[in-house]
Write a protein that holds these residues in place. Structure first.
Motif, short mmCIF file in Angstrom:
data_model
loop_
_atom_site.label_atom_id
_atom_site.label_comp_id
_atom_site.label_asym_id
_atom_site.label_seq_id
_atom_site.Cartn_x
_atom_site.Cartn_y
_atom_site.Cartn_z
N ASP A 117 9.42 -2.09 -7.50
CA ASP A 117 8.68 -1.44 -7.99
C ASP A 117 8.65 -1.50 -9.60
O ASP A 117 7.77 -1.65 -10.44
CB ASP A 117 8.57 0.09 -7.70
CG ASP A 117 7.81 0.11 -6.15
OD1 ASP A 117 7.31 -0.79 -5.38
OD2 ASP A 117 8.38 1.40 -5.79
N THR A 177 15.05 2.13 0.43
CA THR A 177 14.42 2.97 -0.60
C THR A 177 14.82 2.53 -2.07
O THR A 177 13.83 2.23 -2.79
CB THR A 177 14.75 4.38 -0.53
OG1 THR A 177 14.23 4.74 0.89
CG2 THR A 177 13.76 5.26 -1.40
N ARG A 236 4.38 3.31 2.69
CA ARG A 236 5.66 3.15 2.06
C ARG A 236 6.89 3.78 3.32
O ARG A 236 7.95 3.27 3.46
CB ARG A 236 6.23 3.85 0.90
CG ARG A 236 7.59 3.76 0.27
CD ARG A 236 7.84 2.46 0.34
NE ARG A 236 7.27 1.46 -0.71
CZ ARG A 236 7.65 1.60 -2.10
NH1 ARG A 236 8.48 2.01 -2.62
NH2 ARG A 236 6.65 0.45 -2.66
N ASP A 264 0.94 -1.06 -0.27
CA ASP A 264 0.06 0.10 0.03
C ASP A 264 0.88 1.42 0.02
O ASP A 264 1.67 1.40 0.85
CB ASP A 264 -0.90 -0.14 1.26
CG ASP A 264 -2.07 0.80 1.23
OD1 ASP A 264 -1.84 2.09 0.50
OD2 ASP A 264 -2.86 1.18 1.92
N PRO A 265 0.81 2.22 -0.97
CA PRO A 265 1.74 3.31 -1.10
C PRO A 265 1.78 4.16 0.05
O PRO A 265 2.88 4.60 0.36
CB PRO A 265 0.96 4.02 -2.42
CG PRO A 265 0.62 2.91 -3.16
CD PRO A 265 0.12 2.21 -2.20
N LYS A 266 0.49 4.24 0.92
CA LYS A 266 0.40 5.02 1.87
C LYS A 266 1.20 4.75 3.09
O LYS A 266 1.48 5.66 3.98
CB LYS A 266 -0.97 5.47 2.45
CG LYS A 266 -1.53 4.06 3.15
CD LYS A 266 -3.09 4.71 3.39
CE LYS A 266 -3.75 3.51 4.28
NZ LYS A 266 -4.01 2.70 3.56
N LYS A 268 12.50 0.59 -4.90
CA LYS A 268 12.33 1.12 -6.40
C LYS A 268 12.46 -0.05 -7.33
O LYS A 268 11.93 -0.12 -8.27
CB LYS A 268 13.26 2.05 -6.49
CG LYS A 268 13.06 2.90 -7.83
CD LYS A 268 13.98 4.18 -7.86
CE LYS A 268 13.71 4.72 -9.37
NZ LYS A 268 13.32 3.85 -10.61
#
Length: 327
Positions: free
Chosen positions: A274, A267, A248, A244-246, A271
């Motif tokens: 992603d 991080t 991260r 869930d992006p929120k 990526k």
């Protein structure tokens, strides 16, 4: 009447002091062996967010130094659940005759081929030694395939078994005669920063690819069907939270703490995940990716006379289906 009132009061009092979200029953303890790394986002999140606890599970995550310990420990009953490159489960069935089944998926592995700084072409890998976990399973086969498509055949180089990703990285940085190795985040990020060269991702050659998955001994799964179902549910919730992006920022902090890495490395690792769409939604098992795993084993090792079997031999996804329906 008085006895009934007292009994009811005692039950109410007991429930009042029970931890929120927990039933009164004792927690089921699970020993889960994993490779240390980014493959365990679901497990990290399920533990940190209380999804295991909510389902009366006390999960102990144990890092394996190599695939041999993972396979042997599961077969000997020292661990209840194994997570790792699914080709290891295939090897257990085929080589060790272990009766097991794969119950859920995970990710594509996020692997890339890294080489020493002085290597500028695939041809320069001829006559060199490659660092692998185990010579006949999982990511070693990816390495063989990546070299093979560039014309460097298995007979053209040696391999040395040094262990999991972090151990391969350490070995390559210390011993320059180890010319290449498959690495995944965060090890691949550290490798690039240390000057090793990235020769490309594994999925650029073998895609789709089912890498990390979960498996158990068949007898254990049948005897602990409810426990396994609850474990899968907690992991599904864990990977939902992790992707869930929120979440991260919280995920980055969690992974950095668990893997003892700086937030910037985590991080960068996320990526890569992603960019490669590396994590499966709800940790679903990728059947087509698994067909490629079997095809790779047949092609690179000559297993099954070069003709891979049907995937069903190694799978029982009914536990996953029940878990997903129950959420």
């Amino acid at each position: 009447m008085g006895l009934k009132i007292v009994g009811t009061s005692l039950i109410a009092a007991a429930l009042a002091v029970a931890p929120l979200g927990m039933s009164a029953q004792a927690q089921d303890k699970l020993k889960v062996i994993v490779f240390p790394g980014m493959s365990n986002l679901a497990q990290f999140a399920a533990e940190a967010q209380g999804y295991y606890k909510k389902r009366n599970l006390a999960v102990e995550l144990i890092n394996t130094p190599n695939s041999t310990e993972l396979r042997r420990g599961l077969a000997e009953g020292r661990y209840d659940v194994a997570h790792g490159g699914v080709d290891n489960a295939v090897a257990q069935v085929e080589n060790d005759k272990t009766d097991l089944f794969v119950f859920m998926g995970g990710n594509s592995g996020l692997n890339s081929l890294f080489v020493q700084p002085d290597i500028t072409s695939y041809d320069q890998l001829r006559g060199k030694t490659m660092a692998v976990d185990s010579p006949n399973t999982a990511f070693a086969l990816l390495l063989y395939k990546m070299l093979d498509v560039k014309g460097v055949k298995r007979k053209d180089y040696e391999v040395k078994a040094v262990g999991a990703t972090h151990l391969r990285l350490q070995a390559m940085l210390k011993d320059k005669t180890l010319a290449a190795g498959m690495l995944s985040p965060p090890g691949s990020i550290q490798a690039a920063r240390a000057g090793l060269k990235d020769f490309g991702s594994a999925i650029s050659v073998v895609s789709p690819y089912q890498s990390d998955a979960g498996w158990v001994l068949r007898k254990w799964g049948k005897a602990n069907a409810d426990t396994l179902t609850r474990y899968i549910q907690a992991n599904i919730e864990g990977i939902r939270w992790a992707l869930d992006p929120k979440n991260r920022a919280a995920l980055t902090e969690l992974v950095a703490k668990r893997l003892k890495q700086s937030p910037d490395i985590v991080t960068a690792s996320l990526k890569i995940a992603d960019d490669q769409k590396g994590y499966a939604t709800d940790a679903r098992f990728d059947i087509e990716g698994f067909r490629n795993v079997l095809k790779l084993r047949a092609e690179m090792l000559g297993t099954w006379g070069g003709k891979p079997p049907a995937p069903d031999k190694y799978l029982d996804l009914s536990y996953y289906d029940r878990a997903l329906k129950g959420l």
